[in-house]
Design a protein around this motif. Sequence first.
Motif, PDB file in Angstrom:
ATOM      1  N   ASN A   8       0.802  -1.113  -0.040  1.00 16.52           N
ATOM      2  CA  ASN A   8      -0.030  -0.012   0.189  1.00 16.52           C
ATOM      3  C   ASN A   8       0.702   1.157   0.066  1.00 16.52           C
ATOM      4  O   ASN A   8       0.512   2.225  -0.462  1.00 16.52           O
TER       5      ASN A   8
ATOM      6  N   LYS B 122       2.256   1.795  -3.502  1.00 18.91           N
ATOM      7  CA  LYS B 122       1.376   2.117  -4.347  1.00 18.91           C
ATOM      8  C   LYS B 122       0.971   3.733  -4.193  1.00 18.91           C
ATOM      9  O   LYS B 122       0.798   4.418  -5.136  1.00 18.91           O
ATOM     10  N   ARG B 123       0.799   4.164  -2.923  1.00 18.08           N
ATOM     11  CA  ARG B 123       0.689   5.517  -2.831  1.00 18.08           C
ATOM     12  C   ARG B 123       1.567   6.355  -3.125  1.00 18.08           C
ATOM     13  O   ARG B 123       1.656   7.484  -3.748  1.00 18.08           O
TER      14      ARG B 123
ATOM     15  N   ARG C 226      -8.040   5.669  -0.676  1.00 14.55           N
ATOM     16  CA  ARG C 226      -7.249   4.870   0.199  1.00 14.55           C
ATOM     17  C   ARG C 226      -7.817   3.495   0.962  1.00 14.55           C
ATOM     18  O   ARG C 226      -7.087   2.554   0.936  1.00 14.55           O
TER      19      ARG C 226
ATOM     20  N   GLU D 174      -8.766   0.813  -1.708  1.00 11.87           N
ATOM     21  CA  GLU D 174      -7.476   0.182  -2.009  1.00 11.87           C
ATOM     22  C   GLU D 174      -6.933  -0.802  -0.882  1.00 11.87           C
ATOM     23  O   GLU D 174      -6.536  -1.819  -1.633  1.00 11.87           O
TER      24      GLU D 174
ATOM     25  N   GLU E  92      -9.217  -3.743  -1.171  1.00 11.00           N
ATOM     26  CA  GLU E  92      -8.845  -4.636  -2.456  1.00 11.00           C
ATOM     27  C   GLU E  92      -7.497  -5.306  -2.189  1.00 11.00           C
ATOM     28  O   GLU E  92      -7.579  -6.382  -2.863  1.00 11.00           O
TER      29      GLU E  92
ATOM     30  N   LYS F  60     -16.265   2.468  -5.526  1.00  8.66           N
ATOM     31  CA  LYS F  60     -15.151   3.293  -6.164  1.00  8.66           C
ATOM     32  C   LYS F  60     -15.166   3.981  -7.306  1.00  8.66           C
ATOM     33  O   LYS F  60     -14.616   5.096  -7.333  1.00  8.66           O
TER      34      LYS F  60
END
Length: 715
Positions: free
Chosen positions: A535, A538-539, A672, A675, A678, A698
Amino acid sequence: MASQMQFAYRTQKEIGVTDAVPVYLPLPGFVKPEGNLRCCVYSPCGRYLSWVSNEQVSIVDASVGHVLTTIVAPNVYDVAFSPRGTYVSTWERPAKDENGDATKNLKIWRTVDDAVDGAEKQPIGRFVQKSQTGWNLQYTSDEKYCARIVTNEVQFYASDDLTTVWNKLRVEGVADFAVAPGQSYNVAVFVPERKGQPATVKVFNVPQFNSPISQKTFFKGDKVQLKWNSLGTSLIVLAQTEVDKTNKSYYGETTLYLLSANGSLDARITLDKEGPIHDVSWSPTGKEFGVIYGYMPAKTTIFNHRAVASHSFPLGPRNTLIFSPTGRFALVAGFGNLAGQIDVYDLEKDYKKVCTIESGNPSVCQWSPDSRFIMTATTSPRLRVDNGVKLWHVGGGIMYHEDMVELYNVSWRPCPVENLPRADPLHPLPTPHESALKYLGTVKTPSKPVGAYRPPGARGMSTPLHFRREDEGGAAHVMSHGAANIGPNGFGRARRQVPGADLLESGARAVPGAAPAQVPGAAGDEGLSKTALKNKKKRNNKKTKEGEEGTNGANGAGGLAPPTHEHGPHSGNEGRSPERRGNHQNHQNHQRNHTRSRSRHAAHGGNNPGRTRSNTHNLNQNGYGSPGPAHQINTQQQQQQQQSPAVADALLSPGNQNPASKKLRGLQKKIRAIEDLEMRLASGEKLEDTQMKKIATKATVLKELDGIEKDPHAG
């Protein structure tokens, strides 16, 4: 015949004597007294045992337990024997007689005399002794002489004649003294600081009191402990002040000195660790001593008789040092407010550690006379629960355990080392008593030490050096004494100094407005799970992508727009200093004046019939005056393109309270969270229905987010 390994104890209701190894049974011939019993003590020679009741003092034969004699003396609170057990002393609470004079409450008796049967026993000496501290007479080893302290002098008596003073040692202001053991008749006296004069310790030979044979003067000595070695040839002086003027300790400062009886040595013992002196003890051999000193974790060092360090044990929370009677072993322990661990070292085997004993919270710790066993006991009133006695083998195993109710004191029966059999204390290992096996069955073995609390963000990481103990690799303890911590620039704490964190390198500095430099280990990635790392990555990628798109958009708009004005609200000149803006404006004014002069010249000498304001067009080109329609449209388009990324950044600023800004941050938070769900779903985790519904929203949230970013003022 009773066992040579014997101990006596006193509880709230009785006094008992137990034969230790190998029987662990009460002494057969001893009848346990009951009632209000004040004290219980062995003679140094081990032949006698005495206890005190309200009406009398009883003395028994320690070997068989039979009563030898009784002394009718009410209100006795303490009792003590001479070194060879010939004399016994009693101390009563101070009182006054009918005339108002102090009664003679210190009395000396013969332990066993040839008195007529039935006749009342009479003392051989009487003295007035108000203080219970240091109340007893001090004898020489052969009991030929004894001494007591009075105002400004130490009085010596022949032990068999206490009615006449045999000799006097006159010392002005004397506060304490100690008679040396051994064959030499030496005595040490202490005079504290007074009227700016330093404290003094002097050693005299009895009865030659004209001049001292050794002396030492020093400051910071309000009180001392005088410790002679067993041979009477060396003296340790542990000096202490009532108040520590440097504010390092609540209990004053401590210093250590060593004097030889023949005057060949008088020096201060230098210790290489800052902090108080917790304990100092002579070995029974008289040739070495040990000191525990320094802030916790303390350091333990063995010195020879010339105060030269011969060995240092590992640092640890320790405050007690006891040598075994044979001098082979040393016991280094942490009692009081420490954990009660006992380390046993073999001094004859290159200071090898024999074992570590978890003794709990004892208030008594003593070696057995043969150096094979260690007694620990928890006593009242220091601790009124878990009172009892434990016997440990020198190898570390428990041999005997007995619980008691309000145990007040316990001690081994003394026995001269020369009277004990010569054997290896470590082998063979004796058989434990059944009480020891029962005790081991009740002890809970901790599965894993819990350790100190660590916040979630610091878990999985190593302890910072600032919070580690010195024996665990941390820095040494340094006292600030209440002074402010001054940094290298002279103003408060050093820059970039975070308590408990390692200092940053000199070049690792953050630039305002730039992305922070990635310092290895600073982000704490090693403590994150795999999902959290995904995460986070990805951010970071999303932020980088958005930043690149914003940069490309701004560059594209700038290429199609007309040249920017050099003045005005969007001229790009706002960031310049006033001097640079002023110089640039002077240059433009100079150009305008030059144009005007040419216009005037053309009006008078050229084809133009009158004065022409030709500089109006030049002013428009330079940003002054009224621009044309086409130029005004292009300027507005450029301003909108330049303002759009700035407005988006303003909405994301933390201090912005605009409703659109709040809504934008809320939508980004939802994205966020979706995500994260997910990622959990992709890893195979089973989600709830509400979480699945949240993932389905989403697309709606992204659409709403795009709308706010395109038109921030629509919300």
